[in-house]
Design an enzyme around this catalytic site. Structure first.
Site, PDB file in Angstrom:
ATOM      1  N   LYS A  80      66.902 -39.703  63.282  1.00  0.00           N
ATOM      2  CA  LYS A  80      66.128 -40.366  62.166  1.00  0.00           C
ATOM      3  C   LYS A  80      64.658 -39.840  61.864  1.00  0.00           C
ATOM      4  CE  LYS A  80      69.294 -43.030  60.768  1.00  0.00           C
ATOM      5  NZ  LYS A  80      70.053 -44.137  61.665  1.00  0.00           N
TER       6      LYS A  80
HETATM    7  C1  LIG Z   1      71.192 -45.113  61.607  1.00  0.00           C
HETATM    8  C2  LIG Z   1      71.459 -46.348  60.809  1.00  0.00           C
HETATM    9  C3  LIG Z   1      71.529 -47.905  61.447  1.00  0.00           C
HETATM   10  C4  LIG Z   1      71.681 -47.876  63.021  1.00  0.00           C
HETATM   11  O1  LIG Z   1      70.551 -47.530  63.778  1.00  0.00           O
HETATM   12  P1  LIG Z   1      70.582 -47.369  65.303  1.00  0.00           P
HETATM   13  O2  LIG Z   1      69.322 -47.219  65.574  1.00  0.00           O
HETATM   14  O3  LIG Z   1      71.555 -46.143  65.478  1.00  0.00           O
HETATM   15  O4  LIG Z   1      71.319 -48.482  65.633  1.00  0.00           O
HETATM   16  C5  LIG Z   1      71.594 -48.790  60.518  1.00  0.00           C
HETATM   17  N1  LIG Z   1      71.522 -48.547  59.308  1.00  0.00           N
HETATM   18  C6  LIG Z   1      71.623 -47.166  58.780  1.00  0.00           C
HETATM   19  C7  LIG Z   1      71.588 -47.087  57.273  1.00  0.00           C
HETATM   20  C8  LIG Z   1      71.721 -46.045  59.437  1.00  0.00           C
HETATM   21  O5  LIG Z   1      71.570 -44.909  59.141  1.00  0.00           O
END
Ligand SMILES: *Cc1c(COP(=O)(O)O)cnc(C)c1O
Length: 384
Positions: free
Chosen positions: A186
């Protein structure tokens, strides 16, 4: 010959993060403690309206406790998009509630706000907008619909740090909560981690309690308050979702870099736009001029005259040492969601069509100009 493999994403960890993690390790306090508290305070200070930030061990955990905090329970319906990661809808099932999917706008790849009202029933309790790739949803309209029908709004802001919408950061809008992700790929990362932000002190208090076993004060307070250190009260069957100080140590420094990182990713996105112009590609939408796209992802769609299917394109890129990805395989195509809710591919024609031609190109701050030149050269070679 070009040898170095260019992945589609890579974290950007500096010496500051490393030193802060080492500091946590040497301090003897490695789980939720002073660094988590500082990360939360720093996070809140980024926003105008946010009253509290609650650090958790993933955005999935954050979405779960945010939905729980606004009262989503068994049998409720929650409206969201099929064009997302499974976590967005999975958390609805954790609570025994049901996701109701609404197709996307093929231009923004976000939920089509004009189709939301038709999906509302007497059981609908909330909307989870997902700011796909870091481009804000039409939140003015979504919040208007939510107010009109008395629905909660929990923003899946996993891609949206920093995203600005009509002059405000995502996190500062009048939704009930927004949840950010610090997963490894991210825009900023703590390895695994997430943050719930809210302007509602009741939601904040409930999330704070539920992230740690439903204990009425969290571990940090337990060791700093004047009550006996062994004393605590369990007031709900909570979860084990707290963030460690090791993760928060990274987050403190990653957060400071969120804006310079965005600037770099935006420049790279603009370079892709420029250097691939004229090729049979549909380019990702930009934010309105005064707003900000977080550019977590740069998703192109191969046009039918590209002379090549998406899967083959990704294979060709891979043979040239370039990693691409696909965001997302729409939820209604996955066996669990398809079978549980009897969904057909054609139920969400826009999500299906975008998925079939979508390619996420490499986009990360550690990518060099030469890396990006290689990606552009490869694409030109493959589709000309
Ligand atoms: C990555 C992601 C999540 C989950 O995030 P985590 O921190 O891995 O639990 C939720 N929604 C979207 C759209 C994502 O891309």
């Amino acid at each position: 010959m070009e040898h170095k493999f260019i992945p589609f994403a890579l974290p950007d960890i500096g010496e500051e993060e490393i030193a802060e993690v080492v500091d946590a390790l040497r301090s003897g306090w490695i789980t939720t403690g002073p660094k988590t508290k500082r990360f939360e305070q720093d996070f809140s200070s980024v926003f105008d309206a946010v009253t509290e930030s609650i650090a958790v061990n993933s955005a999935t955990a954050g979405l779960h406790i945010a939905l729980e905090a606004v009262g989503i329970s068994s049998g409720d319906e929650v409206i969201t998009t099929p064009y997302t990661f499974t976590a967005t809808a999975e958390v609805v099932r954790y609570l025994g509630a049901h996701p109701v999917f609404v197709d996307i706008d093929p231009n923004t790849l976000n939920i089509d706000q004009t189709k939301i009202e038709a999906a509302i029933t007497s059981k609908t309790k909330a909307i989870i907008p997902v700011h796909f790739a870091g481009l804000a949803c039409d939140m003015t309209e979504i919040l208007r619909i939510a107010r009109k029908h008395n629905l909660k709004v929990i923003e899946d802001a996993a891609h949206a740090l920093p995203t600005r919408y009509q002059g405000k950061l995502i996190g500062d809008l009048e939704s009930d909560a927004a949840v950010f992700s610090f997963y490894a790929t991210k825009t900023i990362t703590t390895g695994e981690g997430g943050m719930v932000v809210t302007r509602n002190p009741d939601i904040a208090a409930r999330c704070r309690m539920m992230r740690l076993h439903g204990i009425s004060r969290d571990a940090f307070d337990r060791y700093t308050s004047t009550k006996p250190s062994w004393h605590y009260e369990v007031v709900a069957p909570g979860f084990k979702y707290n963030m460690t100080d090791l993760a928060a140590a990274m987050g403190i420094h990653q957060l400071k870099k969120a804006w310079p990182f965005q600037k770099r990713r935006q420049a790279m996105a603009e370079r892709y736009d420029r250097e691939l112009a004229g090729f049979p590609i549909k380019f990702p939408p930009h934010a309105a001029h005064e707003d900000m796209h977080a550019w977590h992802l740069y998703v192109i769609q191969l046009q039918s005259n590209a002379g090549m299917q998406r899967d083959r394109f990704i294979e060709e890129m891979s043979q040239r040492g370039i990693g691409c990805s696909v965001h997302f395989i729409p939820l209604h195509l996955h066996p669990y969601w398809r079978d549980t809710y009897k969904l057909k591919p054609e139920d969400f024609p826009n999500a299906l069509a975008v998925y079939q031609s979508a390619v996420s190109l490499p986009l990360y701050t550690k990518m060099t100009d030469e890396d990006q030149s290689r990606v552009v050269r490869a694409i030109r070679e493959i589709i000309s």
